[in-house]
Design a protein around this motif. Structure first.
Motif, PDB file in Angstrom:
ATOM      1  N   GLN A 113       0.854  -1.191   0.000  1.00  0.00           N
ATOM      2  CA  GLN A 113       0.000   0.000   0.000  1.00  0.00           C
ATOM      3  C   GLN A 113       0.885   1.235   0.000  1.00  0.00           C
ATOM      4  O   GLN A 113       1.940   1.255   0.638  1.00  0.00           O
ATOM      5  N   LEU A 114       0.439   2.250  -0.728  1.00  0.00           N
ATOM      6  CA  LEU A 114       1.217   3.473  -0.863  1.00  0.00           C
ATOM      7  C   LEU A 114       0.420   4.656  -0.358  1.00  0.00           C
ATOM      8  O   LEU A 114      -0.794   4.735  -0.561  1.00  0.00           O
ATOM      9  N   GLN A 115       1.106   5.578   0.284  1.00  0.00           N
ATOM     10  CA  GLN A 115       0.458   6.794   0.759  1.00  0.00           C
ATOM     11  C   GLN A 115       1.294   7.989   0.352  1.00  0.00           C
ATOM     12  O   GLN A 115       2.460   8.098   0.747  1.00  0.00           O
ATOM     13  N   ALA A 116       0.690   8.878  -0.429  1.00  0.00           N
ATOM     14  CA  ALA A 116       1.361  10.084  -0.888  1.00  0.00           C
ATOM     15  C   ALA A 116       1.001  11.261   0.011  1.00  0.00           C
ATOM     16  O   ALA A 116      -0.126  11.353   0.497  1.00  0.00           O
ATOM     17  N   SER A 117       1.966  12.142   0.206  1.00  0.00           N
ATOM     18  CA  SER A 117       1.720  13.346   1.001  1.00  0.00           C
ATOM     19  C   SER A 117       2.720  14.413   0.601  1.00  0.00           C
ATOM     20  O   SER A 117       3.631  14.157  -0.201  1.00  0.00           O
ATOM     21  N   GLY A 118       2.557  15.612   1.153  1.00  0.00           N
ATOM     22  CA  GLY A 118       3.518  16.673   0.912  1.00  0.00           C
ATOM     23  C   GLY A 118       3.044  17.771  -0.016  1.00  0.00           C
ATOM     24  O   GLY A 118       3.758  18.746  -0.241  1.00  0.00           O
ATOM     25  N   GLY A 119       1.852  17.620  -0.567  1.00  0.00           N
ATOM     26  CA  GLY A 119       1.342  18.656  -1.444  1.00  0.00           C
ATOM     27  C   GLY A 119       0.990  19.915  -0.668  1.00  0.00           C
ATOM     28  O   GLY A 119       1.003  19.937   0.559  1.00  0.00           O
ATOM     29  N   GLY A 120       0.686  20.980  -1.394  1.00  0.00           N
ATOM     30  CA  GLY A 120       0.330  22.228  -0.755  1.00  0.00           C
ATOM     31  C   GLY A 120       0.242  23.351  -1.757  1.00  0.00           C
ATOM     32  O   GLY A 120       0.302  23.121  -2.972  1.00  0.00           O
ATOM     33  N   LEU A 121       0.104  24.562  -1.244  1.00  0.00           N
ATOM     34  CA  LEU A 121       0.030  25.757  -2.070  1.00  0.00           C
ATOM     35  C   LEU A 121       1.393  26.437  -2.078  1.00  0.00           C
ATOM     36  O   LEU A 121       1.968  26.685  -1.010  1.00  0.00           O
ATOM     37  N   VAL A 122       1.899  26.727  -3.254  1.00  0.00           N
ATOM     38  CA  VAL A 122       3.209  27.357  -3.382  1.00  0.00           C
ATOM     39  C   VAL A 122       3.161  28.371  -4.518  1.00  0.00           C
ATOM     40  O   VAL A 122       2.391  28.195  -5.474  1.00  0.00           O
ATOM     41  N   GLN A 123       3.967  29.399  -4.417  1.00  0.00           N
ATOM     42  CA  GLN A 123       4.036  30.375  -5.497  1.00  0.00           C
ATOM     43  C   GLN A 123       4.905  29.857  -6.628  1.00  0.00           C
ATOM     44  O   GLN A 123       5.791  29.011  -6.414  1.00  0.00           O
ATOM     45  N   ALA A 124       4.677  30.368  -7.804  1.00  0.00           N
ATOM     46  CA  ALA A 124       5.495  30.007  -8.959  1.00  0.00           C
ATOM     47  C   ALA A 124       6.964  30.258  -8.638  1.00  0.00           C
ATOM     48  O   ALA A 124       7.317  31.282  -8.049  1.00  0.00           O
ATOM     49  N   GLY A 125       7.805  29.292  -9.011  1.00  0.00           N
ATOM     50  CA  GLY A 125       9.222  29.375  -8.695  1.00  0.00           C
ATOM     51  C   GLY A 125       9.597  28.683  -7.399  1.00  0.00           C
ATOM     52  O   GLY A 125      10.784  28.503  -7.107  1.00  0.00           O
ATOM     53  N   GLY A 126       8.599  28.301  -6.626  1.00  0.00           N
ATOM     54  CA  GLY A 126       8.843  27.642  -5.352  1.00  0.00           C
ATOM     55  C   GLY A 126       9.107  26.154  -5.503  1.00  0.00           C
ATOM     56  O   GLY A 126       9.163  25.620  -6.611  1.00  0.00           O
ATOM     57  N   SER A 127       9.239  25.501  -4.354  1.00  0.00           N
ATOM     58  CA  SER A 127       9.579  24.076  -4.326  1.00  0.00           C
ATOM     59  C   SER A 127       8.658  23.322  -3.379  1.00  0.00           C
ATOM     60  O   SER A 127       8.118  23.889  -2.423  1.00  0.00           O
ATOM     61  N   LEU A 128       8.506  22.047  -3.660  1.00  0.00           N
ATOM     62  CA  LEU A 128       7.790  21.135  -2.781  1.00  0.00           C
ATOM     63  C   LEU A 128       8.477  19.781  -2.825  1.00  0.00           C
ATOM     64  O   LEU A 128       9.058  19.412  -3.858  1.00  0.00           O
ATOM     65  N   ARG A 129       8.377  19.044  -1.726  1.00  0.00           N
ATOM     66  CA  ARG A 129       8.856  17.673  -1.710  1.00  0.00           C
ATOM     67  C   ARG A 129       7.684  16.765  -1.372  1.00  0.00           C
ATOM     68  O   ARG A 129       7.094  16.876  -0.286  1.00  0.00           O
ATOM     69  N   LEU A 130       7.362  15.910  -2.302  1.00  0.00           N
ATOM     70  CA  LEU A 130       6.293  14.935  -2.104  1.00  0.00           C
ATOM     71  C   LEU A 130       6.889  13.638  -1.566  1.00  0.00           C
ATOM     72  O   LEU A 130       7.990  13.242  -1.955  1.00  0.00           O
ATOM     73  N   SER A 131       6.113  12.989  -0.708  1.00  0.00           N
ATOM     74  CA  SER A 131       6.550  11.724  -0.119  1.00  0.00           C
ATOM     75  C   SER A 131       5.606  10.604  -0.523  1.00  0.00           C
ATOM     76  O   SER A 131       4.393  10.816  -0.608  1.00  0.00           O
ATOM     77  N   CYS A 132       6.161   9.442  -0.735  1.00  0.00           N
ATOM     78  CA  CYS A 132       5.366   8.240  -0.997  1.00  0.00           C
ATOM     79  C   CYS A 132       5.897   7.169  -0.058  1.00  0.00           C
ATOM     80  O   CYS A 132       7.028   6.709  -0.220  1.00  0.00           O
ATOM     81  N   VAL A 133       5.092   6.823   0.922  1.00  0.00           N
ATOM     82  CA  VAL A 133       5.496   5.822   1.912  1.00  0.00           C
ATOM     83  C   VAL A 133       4.821   4.497   1.581  1.00  0.00           C
ATOM     84  O   VAL A 133       3.617   4.445   1.370  1.00  0.00           O
TER      85      VAL A 133
END
Length: 122
Positions: free
Chosen positions: A2-22
């Motif tokens: 089973q997989l669970q994704a997380s880490g999304g959110g609201l960010v401005q253009a040019g920004g960064s995010l790190r998504l996780s899949c456990v």
């Protein structure tokens, strides 16, 4: 598995995010893929990697802007996304397959996680 994704959110253009899949369960000989689906759009391939981390593959629109990494102790694969653009706004999913990560068709993946929403504002 089973997989669970997380880490999304609201960010401005040019920004960064790190998504996780456990992952829960065995991950031997597994490739983890990331896909995304924008409102009204098709689910498209973003990137994938072997669980060992030996091979990674990126969609053209993500090359140079993203990096896959894994944490064996946490049974997790991470998708680091940089220089995000408004067109990157979508629900991001992780999924798995047995074999090569150089496969981009969604039908070749299973055990889909629930998705995590990424919103990039201009």
């Amino acid at each position: 598995v089973q997989l669970q994704a997380s880490g999304g959110g609201l960010v401005q253009a040019g920004g960064s995010l790190r998504l996780s899949c456990v992952a829960s369960g065995r991950t031997y000989s597994t490739a983890i893929g990331w896909f995304r689906q924008a409102p009204g759009g098709q689910r498209e391939f973003v990137a994938a990697t072997t669980w060992s981390g030996s091979t990674s593959y990126y969609a053209e629109f993500m090359k140079g802007r993203s990096t896959l990494a894994r944490d064996i102790a946490k049974n997790a694969v991470y998708l680091q996304m940089n220089n995000l653009k408004p067109e990157d706004t979508a629900l991001y999913y992780c999924a798995r397959r047995t074999g090569s990560p150089r496969v981009t068709h969604r039908a070749d993946y299973g055990s889909w996680g629930q998705g995590t929403l990424v919103t990039v504002s201009s």
